[in-house]
Motif scaffolding. Structure first.
Motif, PDB file in Angstrom:
ATOM      1  N   SER A 869      17.131   3.819 -11.334  1.00  0.00           N
ATOM      2  CA  SER A 869      18.230   4.445 -12.066  1.00  0.00           C
ATOM      3  C   SER A 869      18.901   5.566 -11.287  1.00  0.00           C
ATOM      4  O   SER A 869      19.852   6.183 -11.789  1.00  0.00           O
ATOM      5  CB  SER A 869      17.717   4.999 -13.401  1.00  0.00           C
ATOM      6  OG  SER A 869      16.736   6.019 -13.177  1.00  0.00           O
ATOM      7  N   ASP A 870      18.408   5.846 -10.051  1.00  0.00           N
ATOM      8  CA  ASP A 870      18.935   6.947  -9.245  1.00  0.00           C
ATOM      9  C   ASP A 870      18.998   8.244 -10.048  1.00  0.00           C
ATOM     10  O   ASP A 870      20.012   8.949 -10.090  1.00  0.00           O
ATOM     11  CB  ASP A 870      20.329   6.608  -8.690  1.00  0.00           C
ATOM     12  CG  ASP A 870      20.277   5.647  -7.519  1.00  0.00           C
ATOM     13  OD1 ASP A 870      19.182   5.501  -6.935  1.00  0.00           O
ATOM     14  OD2 ASP A 870      21.313   5.036  -7.184  1.00  0.00           O
ATOM     15  N   SER A 871      17.870   8.550 -10.690  1.00  0.00           N
ATOM     16  CA  SER A 871      17.815   9.766 -11.505  1.00  0.00           C
ATOM     17  C   SER A 871      16.414  10.366 -11.432  1.00  0.00           C
ATOM     18  O   SER A 871      15.464   9.717 -10.975  1.00  0.00           O
ATOM     19  CB  SER A 871      18.171   9.458 -12.957  1.00  0.00           C
ATOM     20  OG  SER A 871      17.209   8.571 -13.512  1.00  0.00           O
ATOM     21  N   ILE A 872      16.320  11.603 -11.883  1.00  0.00           N
ATOM     22  CA  ILE A 872      15.016  12.271 -11.963  1.00  0.00           C
ATOM     23  C   ILE A 872      14.459  12.048 -13.361  1.00  0.00           C
ATOM     24  O   ILE A 872      15.115  12.361 -14.362  1.00  0.00           O
ATOM     25  CB  ILE A 872      15.148  13.774 -11.658  1.00  0.00           C
ATOM     26  CG1 ILE A 872      15.625  13.983 -10.224  1.00  0.00           C
ATOM     27  CG2 ILE A 872      13.817  14.478 -11.882  1.00  0.00           C
ATOM     28  CD1 ILE A 872      15.895  15.433  -9.867  1.00  0.00           C
ATOM     29  N   VAL A 873      13.266  11.496 -13.446  1.00  0.00           N
ATOM     30  CA  VAL A 873      12.641  11.205 -14.732  1.00  0.00           C
ATOM     31  C   VAL A 873      11.373  12.035 -14.877  1.00  0.00           C
ATOM     32  O   VAL A 873      10.789  12.498 -13.891  1.00  0.00           O
ATOM     33  CB  VAL A 873      12.314   9.702 -14.866  1.00  0.00           C
ATOM     34  CG1 VAL A 873      13.596   8.876 -14.811  1.00  0.00           C
ATOM     35  CG2 VAL A 873      11.346   9.263 -13.771  1.00  0.00           C
ATOM     36  N   THR A 874      10.963  12.203 -16.111  1.00  0.00           N
ATOM     37  CA  THR A 874       9.758  12.971 -16.424  1.00  0.00           C
ATOM     38  C   THR A 874       8.647  12.045 -16.874  1.00  0.00           C
ATOM     39  O   THR A 874       8.863  11.179 -17.734  1.00  0.00           O
ATOM     40  CB  THR A 874      10.035  14.001 -17.533  1.00  0.00           C
ATOM     41  OG1 THR A 874      11.063  14.902 -17.101  1.00  0.00           O
ATOM     42  CG2 THR A 874       8.783  14.797 -17.859  1.00  0.00           C
ATOM     43  N   GLU A 875       7.485  12.212 -16.275  1.00  0.00           N
ATOM     44  CA  GLU A 875       6.295  11.512 -16.743  1.00  0.00           C
ATOM     45  C   GLU A 875       5.482  12.472 -17.603  1.00  0.00           C
ATOM     46  O   GLU A 875       5.273  13.633 -17.223  1.00  0.00           O
ATOM     47  CB  GLU A 875       5.462  11.006 -15.571  1.00  0.00           C
ATOM     48  CG  GLU A 875       6.093   9.863 -14.819  1.00  0.00           C
ATOM     49  CD  GLU A 875       5.124   9.187 -13.870  1.00  0.00           C
ATOM     50  OE1 GLU A 875       3.977   9.681 -13.747  1.00  0.00           O
ATOM     51  OE2 GLU A 875       5.503   8.179 -13.253  1.00  0.00           O
ATOM     52  N   TYR A 876       5.040  11.985 -18.765  1.00  0.00           N
ATOM     53  CA  TYR A 876       4.352  12.843 -19.718  1.00  0.00           C
ATOM     54  C   TYR A 876       2.859  12.566 -19.730  1.00  0.00           C
ATOM     55  O   TYR A 876       2.389  11.497 -19.323  1.00  0.00           O
ATOM     56  CB  TYR A 876       4.941  12.633 -21.119  1.00  0.00           C
ATOM     57  CG  TYR A 876       6.373  13.102 -21.234  1.00  0.00           C
ATOM     58  CD1 TYR A 876       6.667  14.436 -21.466  1.00  0.00           C
ATOM     59  CD2 TYR A 876       7.430  12.201 -21.088  1.00  0.00           C
ATOM     60  CE1 TYR A 876       7.978  14.870 -21.557  1.00  0.00           C
ATOM     61  CE2 TYR A 876       8.744  12.627 -21.173  1.00  0.00           C
ATOM     62  CZ  TYR A 876       9.012  13.960 -21.411  1.00  0.00           C
ATOM     63  OH  TYR A 876      10.313  14.397 -21.485  1.00  0.00           O
ATOM     64  N   GLN A 877       2.121  13.540 -20.216  1.00  0.00           N
ATOM     65  CA  GLN A 877       0.672  13.407 -20.311  1.00  0.00           C
ATOM     66  C   GLN A 877       0.304  12.641 -21.582  1.00  0.00           C
ATOM     67  O   GLN A 877       1.160  12.094 -22.262  1.00  0.00           O
ATOM     68  CB  GLN A 877       0.022  14.795 -20.267  1.00  0.00           C
ATOM     69  CG  GLN A 877       0.351  15.559 -18.992  1.00  0.00           C
ATOM     70  CD  GLN A 877      -0.459  16.824 -18.841  1.00  0.00           C
ATOM     71  OE1 GLN A 877      -1.677  16.821 -18.999  1.00  0.00           O
ATOM     72  NE2 GLN A 877       0.212  17.928 -18.524  1.00  0.00           N
ATOM     73  N   ASN A 878      -0.992  12.630 -21.915  1.00  0.00           N
ATOM     74  CA  ASN A 878      -1.487  11.775 -22.990  1.00  0.00           C
ATOM     75  C   ASN A 878      -0.876  12.105 -24.350  1.00  0.00           C
ATOM     76  O   ASN A 878      -0.691  13.280 -24.696  1.00  0.00           O
ATOM     77  CB  ASN A 878      -3.013  11.905 -23.091  1.00  0.00           C
ATOM     78  CG  ASN A 878      -3.722  11.348 -21.877  1.00  0.00           C
ATOM     79  OD1 ASN A 878      -3.177  10.517 -21.158  1.00  0.00           O
ATOM     80  ND2 ASN A 878      -4.935  11.810 -21.632  1.00  0.00           N
TER      81      ASN A 878
END
Length: 890
Positions: A869-878
């Motif tokens: 997506s040519d973007s900055i994404v956030t990965e979340y915790q549990n």
């Protein structure tokens, strides 16, 4: 006339005497008749309180009531010890207490009571259990004879004294929670306020008492103060002792020691999915694991190279004895640690009775057994085996990817002797593996330690402890993946395997010169045989770099690289001396020095240590600690290879030890018998930190793991400073709470002396644990508890991402020159635990439900560049996770 008067008087006098005799006779008959009508069982008798075998208690009772007992010795449990609190009541009431649950009939005959076992069903009242243990001198290990042991139950206080072996025993205690106090002339008083006695297992308390200065004849000390006293008396600051029961009471900890420690002040977690812990802003890899008094490898499944954490702890909570967690200014006997120390002990098995525990949960399924090896010699064993429940699931439902598989085993065998001291054989081991579906990776991590410990009492003032242990550790990673390369895909292969075998020996001697002075000295030596191989390989890129006819050939570029291919030995020697000087009963000074030498490159460190404790008022104590501390990096870091102008060299081999100076000032206040306040401020000055000369952003102070292949220099520095507050209400009246908070700052300087935030600088943390317990059931013999934990912390940090350059290059591009300037959002998690403990005669069981992240909050894990997506994404915790477990003890 006179004669008649004399005769008349004589007549009446004689008549009066006869009448008096007659009246006395009838009175005697009447009194005897009345006494005959009063039952012996209804007589009221007053006892001063007694804890003794039933046979002795019956003799005392008969003597007080002026009657006798008749019974057949083979039909009654005469040797069983019982306790009777000081009180006045009927003989029958005393007998009901003595023989509760035994179904004994009482038959009166001729001023005697005949005790006859009845054939009726046993009494189904509240289940009973034994509480026993031993008391020893905390400095020399010598058994203490005549220690007063008191059990406090409601408003009654009763007790006994230890025998010639330093042991005590209370039998047939109704299940529940008790306060137990230990006092001895010239020693500090200890009060255990939260002793849980269940029906499934005997409760065994190993107790150590410390001698006080004899400058004053008497000193009033608050027993509550010593509830939070460190197991190691030299650790006057930054120490938290804990037991298995306490760690079980931390919701969301999953009975994992590291996850439980996140509830302590100054400790935060790096990620929900791992149990790496950050102590006072330090890297998790600065933590040391110890077991039974000696250093061991990382005690976690799925451990990385050079790390101190992993996925889940290897030591089961069912095998944990009282242990200690230290977070700064460590005493002189501890070395090779920068941020914290887990000083763990395996509990001894029951030396009189065979007992078992079975537990199943979503994490693991385990079985534990313990009992006597030889009752006459007081030897015992305890052993536990755990199997990954996830692996059991794969047996039923195959082809489920990325499910972790693990096994672990731990044991301890105690072999005391009459003249040669006490021998203990202990061991622990874990195997873990994870197979990935998407990238075809195979990840394995194994550890083991087996050792023998010998405690020997040379004389009443001198003890010697010797330990010999072997440890093994193995890590491997194999991965095959494919990446686009313009024309075709590239097959990349990682192939890493690190194996270490370490033999460790340790000898320490403790000598109490008198009540004011004690010396402790020791020496430790270990030798490691290592074999490490780390390789990244790509067939396509290798062809590109070696075949001039390749369309993308680039002369001089080497894509097939081996980061480490080394084998050999590396030894380490350590020694220490600690002097404890009790200036008065209220002022104690611990001074000492620790020495560490790393023989791989002959670098060494002299480390002075100091701890001062001053009880300025009966409930107020000031503490100060100082220490220089050092730590080796992972062996792979020192032995890693680098190619320079065609030569393969170990550019990191001569690195100095990583070092830190700790300063701690603390204040303790015993607000009441059950309420305790602690405040600590600290400053840590880190130096000789390995950094890159280029790129200059890098410092090993920010690494969770221990390997880095390129050339490093000891030119980095860092500081950690902060203040911590702890308010703890010890368990009483059915509830417990712990509140704590920390404000801190963590910075580092790179090779160019530029200062940045460390990766772990979250700035603050706050934690709370609240527990309420209810006694339920017909006889209030079962326990239902509601427990909650609240974790709040400032977000950790990472490099910011340059979105434009990431889009241009097609991969994630970090702005490293700005250091760890991007701060993740603040972390918050609420965990809830519901527990039900059920006690039946000879068996106890427990259901436990842990709900992690009850509010289902989306806590940031990291930010990444997403190429699709040519973007900055956030990965979340549990997200919200539920963990159910069942345990039965019998």
């Amino acid at each position: 006339m006179e004669q008649q008067a004399f005769i008349g008087n004589h007549f009446f006098s004689a008549r009066t005497r006869k009448l008096r005799i007659l009246i006395s006779f009838f009175s005697l008959l009447l009194t005897t008749g009345l006494h005959a009508q009063v039952s012996i069982l209804d007589k009221e008798v007053e006892l001063a309180g007694q804890a003794a075998p039933i046979e002795d208690v019956l003799k005392t009772l008969a003597s007080k009531g002026n009657f006798t007992f008749t019974y057949g010795s083979g039909n009654l449990p005469l040797k069983r010890r019982v306790y009777l609190p000081p009180k006045k009541q009927t003989v029958k009431s005393f007998l009901d207490e003595i023989f509760e649950g035994d179904s004994i009939r009482y038959i009166e005959k001729n001023n005697k009571i005949l005790l006859v076992p009845a054939k009726t069903k046993p009494n189904k009242g509240k289940p009973k259990q034994t509480l026993r243990g031993s008391v020893i001198d905390g400095e020399t290990g010598e058994p203490l004879v005549g220690v007063t042991v008191k059990i406090i139950l409601n408003d009654s206080i009763f007790g006994m004294t230890t025998d010639r072996n330093g042991t005590f025993r209370f039998e047939r205690l109704p299940v529940g929670r008790y306060s137990v106090q230990f006092s001895y002339v010239g020693y500090e008083t200890i009060n255990y306020s939260n002793v849980l006695v269940g029906s499934g297992k005997e409760k065994i308390l190993p107790v150590k008492l410390s001698m006080m200065s004899t400058e004053l004849e008497e000193i009033e000390v608050s027993a509550s103060y010593y509830r939070d006293k460190p197991l190691n008396e030299a650790a006057v600051v930054s120490s938290k002792s804990f037991s298995a029961v306490e760690t079980e009471n931390y919701p969301g900890a999953l009975m994992d020691i590291s996850r439980a420690a996140v509830s302590f002040p100054g400790v935060v977690s790096g990620n929900d999915g791992q149990n790496h812990i950050v102590v006072r802003g330090n890297s998790p890899k600065g933590l040391q694991w110890r077991l039974e008094g000696i250093e061991i490898p990382n005690l976690n499944h799925f451990a990385e190279i050079g790390s101190s954490g992993g996925g889940i702890g290897i030591l089961s909570n069912n095998m944990l004895a009282n242990s200690e967690f230290l977070t700064g200014a460590f005493p002189a006997e501890y070395g090779n640690a920068l941020s914290g120390i887990f000083d763990l002990n395996i509990r001894s098995g029951n030396n009189e009775k065979h007992e078992k525990t079975f537990q199943i949960g979503l994490i693991g399924t385990e079985f534990m057994a313990e009992g006597p090896v030889n009752k006459s010699k007081n030897s015992s064993y305890a052993a536990q085996y755990r199997y990954s429940t996830f692996e059991l699931i794969t047996k039923i439902i195959p082809d489920i990817p990325n499910l972790p598989e693990f096994h672990d085993l731990s044991f301890k065998i105690d072999l005391p002797s009459q003249s040669a001291g006490k021998f203990s054989i202990f061991g622990i081991g874990g195997l873990s593996r994870e197979l990935g579906a998407d990238t075809d990776y195979d990840w394995r991590s194994n550890m083991s330690t087996v050792g023998i410990k010998h405690d020997y009492q040379l004389d009443p003032k001198t003890s010697i402890k010797s330990i010999l242990a072997y440890s093994g550790w193995m890590y491997s990673w194999e991965e095959l993946s494919f990446a686009p390369n313009g024309v075709s895909s590239i097959d990349e292969q990682w192939n890493t395997k690190v194996v270490e075998h370490t033999l460790r020996s340790s000898v320490s001697i403790t000598r109490r010169l008198n009540s004011n002075h004690k010396l402790k000295a020791g020496i430790t030596f270990d030798n490691t045989i290592f074999d490490s191989f780390m390789q990244w390989h790509s067939d396509s890129l290798y062809a590109r770099s070696t075949d001039p006819s390749h369309p993308y050939y680039s002369e001089g570029i080497r894509y097939n690289r081996t980061n480490s291919d080394a084998e050999g030995t590396a030894a380490t020697g350590q020694s220490f001396l600690n002097w404890r000087y009790a200036v008065t009963n209220t002022l104690t000074i611990n001074s000492g020095i620790h020495f560490l030498q790393f023989y791989l490159n002959n670098n060494y460190s002299f480390e002075p240590r100091l701890g001062i404790s001053w009880q300025m008022l009966p409930k107020h104590t000031l503490n100060f600690g100082f220490g220089v501390h050092s730590r080796k990096e992972s062996l792979s870091l020192y032995t890693g290879n680098q190619e320079i102008r065609g030569r393969i060299i170990q550019s990191n081999k001569d690195l100095e030890l990583t070092k830190s100076r700790h300063y701690v000032l603390g204040y303790n206040y015993v607000i009441s018998d059950n309420l305790f306040l602690k405040i600590e401020g600290y400053y840590q000055d880190l130096y000789d930190i390995p950094v890159y000369p280029y790129p200059n952003y890098f410092s090993i102070i920010n690494m969770d793991y221990g390997f880095e292949g390129a050339g490093l220099l000891n030119e980095g520095t860092g500081i950690n400073k902060g203040i911590e507050l702890l308010l703890e209400k010890f368990f009483s009246n059915g509830y417990y709470f712990m509140l704590n908070g920390s404000l801190y700052d963590s910075k580092y300087k790179n090779f160019l002396d530029q200062e940045f935030h460390t990766k772990y600088n979250g700035s603050y943390s706050a934690n709370a644990v609240l527990l309420k317990e209810f006694s339920v059931g017909k006889n209030k013999q079962n326990l239902f508890s509601i427990n909650s934990r609240y974790l709040l912390a400032g977000g950790l940090r990472q490099y910011p991402i340059d979105l434009d350059r990431s889009i241009e290059n097609g991969y994630e591009y970090w702005i490293m020159d700005e250091g760890y300037s991007y701060k993740l959002s603040d972390f918050f998690r609420m965990d809830l635990q519901l527990s039900f403990k059920r006690n039946k005669p000879g068996k106890s069981s427990e259901w436990r439900l842990d709900l992690l992240n009850v509010t289902n909050r989306k806590n940031m894990g990291e930010i990444k560049f997403d190429r699709s997506s040519d973007s900055i994404v956030t990965e979340y915790q549990n997200k919200l996770i539920g963990m159910l477990a069942y345990r039965v003890m019998f």
